[in-house]
Design an enzyme around this catalytic site. Structure first.
Site, PDB file in Angstrom:
ATOM      1  N   GLY A  31       0.796  -1.218   0.000  1.00 25.95           N
ATOM      2  CA  GLY A  31       0.000   0.000   0.000  1.00 25.95           C
ATOM      3  C   GLY A  31       0.830   1.270   0.000  1.00 25.95           C
ATOM      4  O   GLY A  31       2.027   1.246  -0.259  1.00 25.95           O
ATOM      5  N   HIS A  34       2.391   4.399  -5.104  1.00 26.30           N
ATOM      6  CA  HIS A  34       3.066   5.460  -5.862  1.00 26.30           C
ATOM      7  C   HIS A  34       3.200   4.995  -7.310  1.00 26.30           C
ATOM      8  O   HIS A  34       2.720   3.908  -7.663  1.00 26.30           O
ATOM      9  CB  HIS A  34       4.417   5.801  -5.223  1.00 26.30           C
ATOM     10  CG  HIS A  34       5.305   4.610  -4.996  1.00 26.30           C
ATOM     11  ND1 HIS A  34       5.833   3.863  -6.029  1.00 26.30           N
ATOM     12  CD2 HIS A  34       5.726   4.005  -3.852  1.00 26.30           C
ATOM     13  CE1 HIS A  34       6.569   2.882  -5.537  1.00 26.30           C
ATOM     14  NE2 HIS A  34       6.507   2.928  -4.208  1.00 26.30           N
ATOM     15  N   GLU A  35       3.891   5.794  -8.127  1.00 26.78           N
ATOM     16  CA  GLU A  35       3.985   5.499  -9.563  1.00 26.78           C
ATOM     17  C   GLU A  35       4.644   4.143  -9.848  1.00 26.78           C
ATOM     18  O   GLU A  35       4.376   3.531 -10.863  1.00 26.78           O
ATOM     19  CB  GLU A  35       4.752   6.611 -10.294  1.00 26.78           C
ATOM     20  CG  GLU A  35       3.861   7.690 -10.872  1.00 26.78           C
ATOM     21  CD  GLU A  35       2.768   7.162 -11.811  1.00 26.78           C
ATOM     22  OE1 GLU A  35       3.056   6.343 -12.695  1.00 26.78           O
ATOM     23  OE2 GLU A  35       1.609   7.576 -11.637  1.00 26.78           O
ATOM     24  N   HIS A  37       4.172   1.375  -8.092  1.00 26.53           N
ATOM     25  CA  HIS A  37       3.055   0.423  -8.008  1.00 26.53           C
ATOM     26  C   HIS A  37       2.124   0.585  -9.211  1.00 26.53           C
ATOM     27  O   HIS A  37       1.600  -0.394  -9.735  1.00 26.53           O
ATOM     28  CB  HIS A  37       2.230   0.680  -6.738  1.00 26.53           C
ATOM     29  CG  HIS A  37       2.981   0.534  -5.448  1.00 26.53           C
ATOM     30  ND1 HIS A  37       3.226   1.596  -4.616  1.00 26.53           N
ATOM     31  CD2 HIS A  37       3.525  -0.547  -4.843  1.00 26.53           C
ATOM     32  CE1 HIS A  37       3.880   1.179  -3.544  1.00 26.53           C
ATOM     33  NE2 HIS A  37       4.085  -0.118  -3.650  1.00 26.53           N
ATOM     34  N   GLY A 147       8.429  -5.509  -8.914  1.00 27.66           N
ATOM     35  CA  GLY A 147       9.346  -4.468  -9.375  1.00 27.66           C
ATOM     36  C   GLY A 147      10.794  -4.892  -9.208  1.00 27.66           C
ATOM     37  O   GLY A 147      11.157  -5.570  -8.246  1.00 27.66           O
ATOM     38  N   LYS A 148      11.632  -4.456 -10.173  1.00 28.41           N
ATOM     39  CA  LYS A 148      13.074  -4.749 -10.070  1.00 28.41           C
ATOM     40  C   LYS A 148      13.757  -3.858  -9.049  1.00 28.41           C
ATOM     41  O   LYS A 148      14.930  -4.033  -8.757  1.00 28.41           O
ATOM     42  CB  LYS A 148      13.738  -4.559 -11.437  1.00 28.41           C
ATOM     43  CG  LYS A 148      13.343  -5.607 -12.448  1.00 28.41           C
ATOM     44  CD  LYS A 148      14.166  -5.459 -13.723  1.00 28.41           C
ATOM     45  CE  LYS A 148      13.637  -6.416 -14.773  1.00 28.41           C
ATOM     46  NZ  LYS A 148      14.184  -6.136 -16.095  1.00 28.41           N
TER      47      LYS A 148
END
Ligand code: AMP
Length: 285
Positions: A31, A34-35, A37, A147-148
């Site tokens: 949660g 942000h961009e 996510h 995400g990396k």
């Protein structure tokens, strides 16, 4: 968009979607979206007929002296952002739902979790793999997006899925950055103004590493020394680690020969920030 809080209801929903022959994409998050996510959710929207995100600040991946209680939360804002990218379901369970009384089962991935954050945050990856295994059993996704930015986490999840023959695809997406290069993170909200300036030293040190590599440097110690000196020149910074690792084993390498990642964790004031760069890839800064 639905918000589902119980495991039973989530499983029944996902089962019915599967029975219709539809593809489920899951984006696990803690949660405070942000961009970074948002980019995962947009990809999930493309990959699945049904897009589920989870919002759960998982206590088992926080150490006793870490920021579990302080971790930023704003469910209403997250709901609006999720709605705006076309999320179908937010799975939003309580701790009691996820870890009821007598809970005692954990998933532990070995080799790739030993180095880096595994050294600085004992038990962290055990918590991550446990909660992700549970989320995969609950939301029953065909594909999941990570995400990396959390590179070791992505490698660990891929390892778990392969080793335990979990029937899903794991997709990894590039790090989304602020216009000045700072990797987006929910923890950036902790940064005070001056610290925010110093935090730029992380991404800028990666840019220096890329430049050295592009000019032919393959000696890990030389690259790390340059980054260390650069970051230490900025106030409020305390380096936890800067390491260059093989992307398959996550073990340190002395010389960059196969695909390698330079990963760093730095405390800037209180918050501990991480970032990384895979040599040979583009770095948009
Ligand atoms: P978190 O809510 O921090 O647990 O992150 C949820 C997911 O978002 C993880 O797969 C992270 O790797 C990913 N993520 C976090 N920050 C970024 C970013 N700046 N760019 C891309 N993905 C990110």
């Amino acid at each position: 968009m639905r918000v589902i809080e119980t495991i039973k209801e989530m499983q029944m929903f996902s089962e019915s979607v599967r029975m219709e022959g539809k593809k489920i994409a899951l984006v696990p998050t803690m949660g405070y979206l942000h961009e970074g996510h948002m980019s995962l959710m947009r990809e999930g929207r493309k990959l699945g007929d049904c897009l589920i995100i989870s919002i759960y600040v998982n206590p088992t991946q926080f150490g006793p002296s870490e920021d579990l209680d302080k971790y930023p939360r704003d469910f209403e804002r997250d709901e609006a952002l999720a709605q705006s990218v076309g999320v179908d379901v937010i799975f939003y369970p309580s701790n009691q739902e996820m870890y009821p009384d007598y809970y005692q089962t954990y998933v532990n991935v070995e080799g790739v979790t030993r180095n880096l954050c595994g050294l600085s945050r004992p038990g962290h990856f055990r918590g991550v793999t446990t909660v992700c295994a549970k989320l995969f059993n609950i939301a029953k996704p065909h594909v999941t997006v990570f995400g990396k930015k959390d590179f070791q986490q992505l490698v660990t999840i891929k390892r778990m899925v392969a080793d335990l023959n979990m029937d899903l695809e794991v997709v990894g997406l590039s790090t989304i950055r602020e216009p000045d290069g700072l990797a987006m993170s929910s923890r950036n909200t902790y940064l005070k103004k001056d610290e925010r300036e110093s935090a730029l030293s992380l991404s800028r040190s990666l840019k220096r590493a890329k430049k050295l590599y592009d000019h032919g440097e393959r000696n890990a110690a030389a690259i790390i020394k340059d980054m260390r000196t650069f970051i230490e020149g900025h106030p409020y910074t305390t380096i936890d680690y800067i390491k260059i690792c093989d992307t398959v084993t996550m073990e340190d390498v002395a010389t960059i020969e196969r695909e390698a990642v330079v990963a760093l964790a730095v405390r800037v004031g209180l918050p501990r920030l991480i970032d990384n760069y895979v040599f040979g890839e583009p770095l948009k800064l």
